[in-house]
Design a protein around this motif. Sequence first.
Motif, PDB file in Angstrom:
ATOM      1  N   VAL A  17      26.147  -6.172  -4.103  1.00 42.40           N
ATOM      2  CA  VAL A  17      24.738  -6.561  -3.992  1.00 42.40           C
ATOM      3  C   VAL A  17      24.168  -6.917  -5.366  1.00 42.40           C
ATOM      4  O   VAL A  17      24.583  -6.374  -6.383  1.00 42.40           O
ATOM      5  N   SER A  18      23.214  -7.832  -5.372  1.00 46.96           N
ATOM      6  CA  SER A  18      22.497  -8.177  -6.586  1.00 46.96           C
ATOM      7  C   SER A  18      21.459  -7.094  -6.869  1.00 46.96           C
ATOM      8  O   SER A  18      20.793  -6.614  -5.962  1.00 46.96           O
ATOM      9  N   ILE A  19      21.333  -6.734  -8.129  1.00 45.08           N
ATOM     10  CA  ILE A  19      20.283  -5.774  -8.501  1.00 45.08           C
ATOM     11  C   ILE A  19      19.177  -6.468  -9.293  1.00 45.08           C
ATOM     12  O   ILE A  19      18.395  -5.831  -9.982  1.00 45.08           O
ATOM     13  N   LYS A  20      19.098  -7.775  -9.145  1.00 46.09           N
ATOM     14  CA  LYS A  20      18.083  -8.562  -9.845  1.00 46.09           C
ATOM     15  C   LYS A  20      16.675  -8.048  -9.563  1.00 46.09           C
ATOM     16  O   LYS A  20      15.829  -8.008 -10.449  1.00 46.09           O
ATOM     17  N   ASN A  21      16.401  -7.643  -8.342  1.00 41.87           N
ATOM     18  CA  ASN A  21      15.053  -7.216  -7.962  1.00 41.87           C
ATOM     19  C   ASN A  21      14.758  -5.751  -8.262  1.00 41.87           C
ATOM     20  O   ASN A  21      13.661  -5.286  -7.985  1.00 41.87           O
ATOM     21  N   ILE A  22      15.732  -5.033  -8.829  1.00 36.77           N
ATOM     22  CA  ILE A  22      15.462  -3.631  -9.153  1.00 36.77           C
ATOM     23  C   ILE A  22      15.617  -3.343 -10.643  1.00 36.77           C
ATOM     24  O   ILE A  22      15.785  -2.212 -11.043  1.00 36.77           O
ATOM     25  N   ASN A  23      15.564  -4.390 -11.466  1.00 38.60           N
ATOM     26  CA  ASN A  23      15.476  -4.168 -12.912  1.00 38.60           C
ATOM     27  C   ASN A  23      14.321  -5.007 -13.440  1.00 38.60           C
ATOM     28  O   ASN A  23      14.069  -6.111 -12.970  1.00 38.60           O
ATOM     29  N   SER A  24      13.588  -4.452 -14.371  1.00 40.42           N
ATOM     30  CA  SER A  24      12.322  -5.061 -14.802  1.00 40.42           C
ATOM     31  C   SER A  24      12.499  -6.423 -15.474  1.00 40.42           C
ATOM     32  O   SER A  24      11.588  -7.239 -15.458  1.00 40.42           O
ATOM     33  N   TYR A  25      13.654  -6.689 -16.044  1.00 43.21           N
ATOM     34  CA  TYR A  25      13.877  -7.979 -16.690  1.00 43.21           C
ATOM     35  C   TYR A  25      14.379  -9.029 -15.702  1.00 43.21           C
ATOM     36  O   TYR A  25      14.556 -10.180 -16.059  1.00 43.21           O
ATOM     37  N   ARG A  26      14.610  -8.624 -14.477  1.00 46.86           N
ATOM     38  CA  ARG A  26      15.084  -9.510 -13.396  1.00 46.86           C
ATOM     39  C   ARG A  26      16.365 -10.249 -13.784  1.00 46.86           C
ATOM     40  O   ARG A  26      16.569 -11.401 -13.439  1.00 46.86           O
ATOM     41  N   LEU A  27      17.239  -9.531 -14.502  1.00 47.21           N
ATOM     42  CA  LEU A  27      18.516 -10.102 -14.892  1.00 47.21           C
ATOM     43  C   LEU A  27      19.454 -10.115 -13.696  1.00 47.21           C
ATOM     44  O   LEU A  27      19.506  -9.182 -12.912  1.00 47.21           O
ATOM     45  N   SER A  28      20.195 -11.191 -13.567  1.00 50.56           N
ATOM     46  CA  SER A  28      21.153 -11.302 -12.473  1.00 50.56           C
ATOM     47  C   SER A  28      22.359 -10.422 -12.780  1.00 50.56           C
ATOM     48  O   SER A  28      22.984 -10.546 -13.824  1.00 50.56           O
ATOM     49  N   LEU A  29      22.651  -9.548 -11.874  1.00 53.53           N
ATOM     50  CA  LEU A  29      23.821  -8.683 -11.967  1.00 53.53           C
ATOM     51  C   LEU A  29      24.156  -8.249 -10.566  1.00 53.53           C
ATOM     52  O   LEU A  29      23.261  -7.930  -9.776  1.00 53.53           O
ATOM     53  N   LYS A  30      25.421  -8.273 -10.259  1.00 56.14           N
ATOM     54  CA  LYS A  30      25.864  -7.734  -8.977  1.00 56.14           C
ATOM     55  C   LYS A  30      26.627  -6.455  -9.263  1.00 56.14           C
ATOM     56  O   LYS A  30      27.238  -6.310 -10.317  1.00 56.14           O
ATOM     57  N   CYS A  31      26.563  -5.551  -8.310  1.00 54.70           N
ATOM     58  CA  CYS A  31      27.364  -4.338  -8.458  1.00 54.70           C
ATOM     59  C   CYS A  31      28.168  -4.124  -7.180  1.00 54.70           C
ATOM     60  O   CYS A  31      27.773  -4.558  -6.095  1.00 54.70           O
ATOM     61  N   LYS A  32      29.266  -3.443  -7.344  1.00 52.54           N
ATOM     62  CA  LYS A  32      30.166  -3.197  -6.219  1.00 52.54           C
ATOM     63  C   LYS A  32      29.512  -2.279  -5.198  1.00 52.54           C
ATOM     64  O   LYS A  32      29.566  -2.535  -4.004  1.00 52.54           O
ATOM     65  N   TYR A  33      28.885  -1.209  -5.685  1.00 54.21           N
ATOM     66  CA  TYR A  33      28.211  -0.251  -4.800  1.00 54.21           C
ATOM     67  C   TYR A  33      26.864   0.128  -5.394  1.00 54.21           C
ATOM     68  O   TYR A  33      26.778   0.471  -6.572  1.00 54.21           O
ATOM     69  N   LEU A  34      25.838   0.095  -4.584  1.00 55.72           N
ATOM     70  CA  LEU A  34      24.512   0.560  -4.963  1.00 55.72           C
ATOM     71  C   LEU A  34      24.147   1.648  -3.960  1.00 55.72           C
ATOM     72  O   LEU A  34      23.973   1.375  -2.776  1.00 55.72           O
ATOM     73  N   ILE A  35      24.072   2.886  -4.440  1.00 57.16           N
ATOM     74  CA  ILE A  35      23.878   4.036  -3.548  1.00 57.16           C
ATOM     75  C   ILE A  35      22.558   4.719  -3.868  1.00 57.16           C
ATOM     76  O   ILE A  35      22.220   4.935  -5.028  1.00 57.16           O
ATOM     77  N   PHE A  36      21.829   5.081  -2.807  1.00 54.59           N
ATOM     78  CA  PHE A  36      20.535   5.750  -2.902  1.00 54.59           C
ATOM     79  C   PHE A  36      20.640   7.156  -2.304  1.00 54.59           C
ATOM     80  O   PHE A  36      20.349   7.337  -1.117  1.00 54.59           O
ATOM     81  N   PRO A  37      21.054   8.163  -3.090  1.00 55.55           N
ATOM     82  CA  PRO A  37      21.066   9.517  -2.533  1.00 55.55           C
ATOM     83  C   PRO A  37      19.648   9.961  -2.195  1.00 55.55           C
ATOM     84  O   PRO A  37      18.700   9.647  -2.919  1.00 55.55           O
ATOM     85  N   ARG A  38      19.498  10.647  -1.062  1.00 52.72           N
ATOM     86  CA  ARG A  38      18.162  11.014  -0.573  1.00 52.72           C
ATOM     87  C   ARG A  38      17.689  12.384  -1.030  1.00 52.72           C
ATOM     88  O   ARG A  38      16.513  12.704  -0.906  1.00 52.72           O
ATOM     89  N   ASN A  39      18.601  13.211  -1.530  1.00 52.48           N
ATOM     90  CA  ASN A  39      18.215  14.553  -1.954  1.00 52.48           C
ATOM     91  C   ASN A  39      19.241  15.085  -2.950  1.00 52.48           C
ATOM     92  O   ASN A  39      20.275  14.450  -3.195  1.00 52.48           O
ATOM     93  N   VAL A  40      18.960  16.247  -3.511  1.00 53.74           N
ATOM     94  CA  VAL A  40      19.818  16.833  -4.552  1.00 53.74           C
ATOM     95  C   VAL A  40      21.213  17.124  -4.007  1.00 53.74           C
ATOM     96  O   VAL A  40      22.217  16.880  -4.676  1.00 53.74           O
ATOM     97  N   SER A  41      21.298  17.607  -2.787  1.00 50.79           N
ATOM     98  CA  SER A  41      22.590  17.917  -2.192  1.00 50.79           C
ATOM     99  C   SER A  41      23.472  16.667  -2.088  1.00 50.79           C
ATOM    100  O   SER A  41      24.655  16.703  -2.451  1.00 50.79           O
ATOM    101  N   GLU A  42      22.893  15.564  -1.609  1.00 45.85           N
ATOM    102  CA  GLU A  42      23.646  14.314  -1.537  1.00 45.85           C
ATOM    103  C   GLU A  42      24.070  13.849  -2.929  1.00 45.85           C
ATOM    104  O   GLU A  42      25.193  13.386  -3.110  1.00 45.85           O
ATOM    105  N   LEU A  43      23.175  13.988  -3.890  1.00 45.66           N
ATOM    106  CA  LEU A  43      23.474  13.568  -5.255  1.00 45.66           C
ATOM    107  C   LEU A  43      24.631  14.381  -5.834  1.00 45.66           C
ATOM    108  O   LEU A  43      25.563  13.826  -6.416  1.00 45.66           O
ATOM    109  N   ILE A  44      24.591  15.680  -5.654  1.00 41.51           N
ATOM    110  CA  ILE A  44      25.661  16.550  -6.168  1.00 41.51           C
ATOM    111  C   ILE A  44      26.993  16.200  -5.530  1.00 41.51           C
ATOM    112  O   ILE A  44      28.012  16.057  -6.218  1.00 41.51           O
ATOM    113  N   ASP A  45      27.011  16.053  -4.204  1.00 34.53           N
ATOM    114  CA  ASP A  45      28.258  15.712  -3.505  1.00 34.53           C
ATOM    115  C   ASP A  45      28.805  14.362  -3.972  1.00 34.53           C
ATOM    116  O   ASP A  45      30.010  14.195  -4.162  1.00 34.53           O
TER     117      ASP A  45
END
Length: 123
Positions: A17-45
């Motif tokens: 996915v492109s992360i152009k819309n989630i960085n303030s400089y709107r630089l074009s970059l794609k990443c293999k995985y973009l993950i949004f952990p919902r809580n501390v437990s998910e983040l730790i795991d």
Amino acid sequence: MIKNFINENKYECSFDVSIKNINSYRLSLKCKYLIFPRNVSELIDLIKFLKENDIKHMFLGGGSNVIFCCDYYDGVIIKLDYFKEISIRDCVVNVGAGYSLIKLASDMSLSGLSGLEFACGIP
């Protein structure tokens, strides 16, 4: 392997996915995985899994003042959008990693606390 872990644990995730819309400089970059952990437990795991399997990863808060040196990040970007909680009691401030720094400085000031005034201009 990582796709199975993501699916089994029902992480909120985007692939290639492109992360152009989630960085303030709107630089074009794609990443293999973009993950949004919902809580501390998910983040730790997630962090344990990534470290145990030697998978490249980085953390991204609000995405401001970040410049990437490549067009494609072949690892995992962990976006901390769900970590925006704050509590201010007396002189103790607990704040999540996804909380806006400028908003934190303002909230502290409104609560009568000082020391973070320098951050008022940092996005």
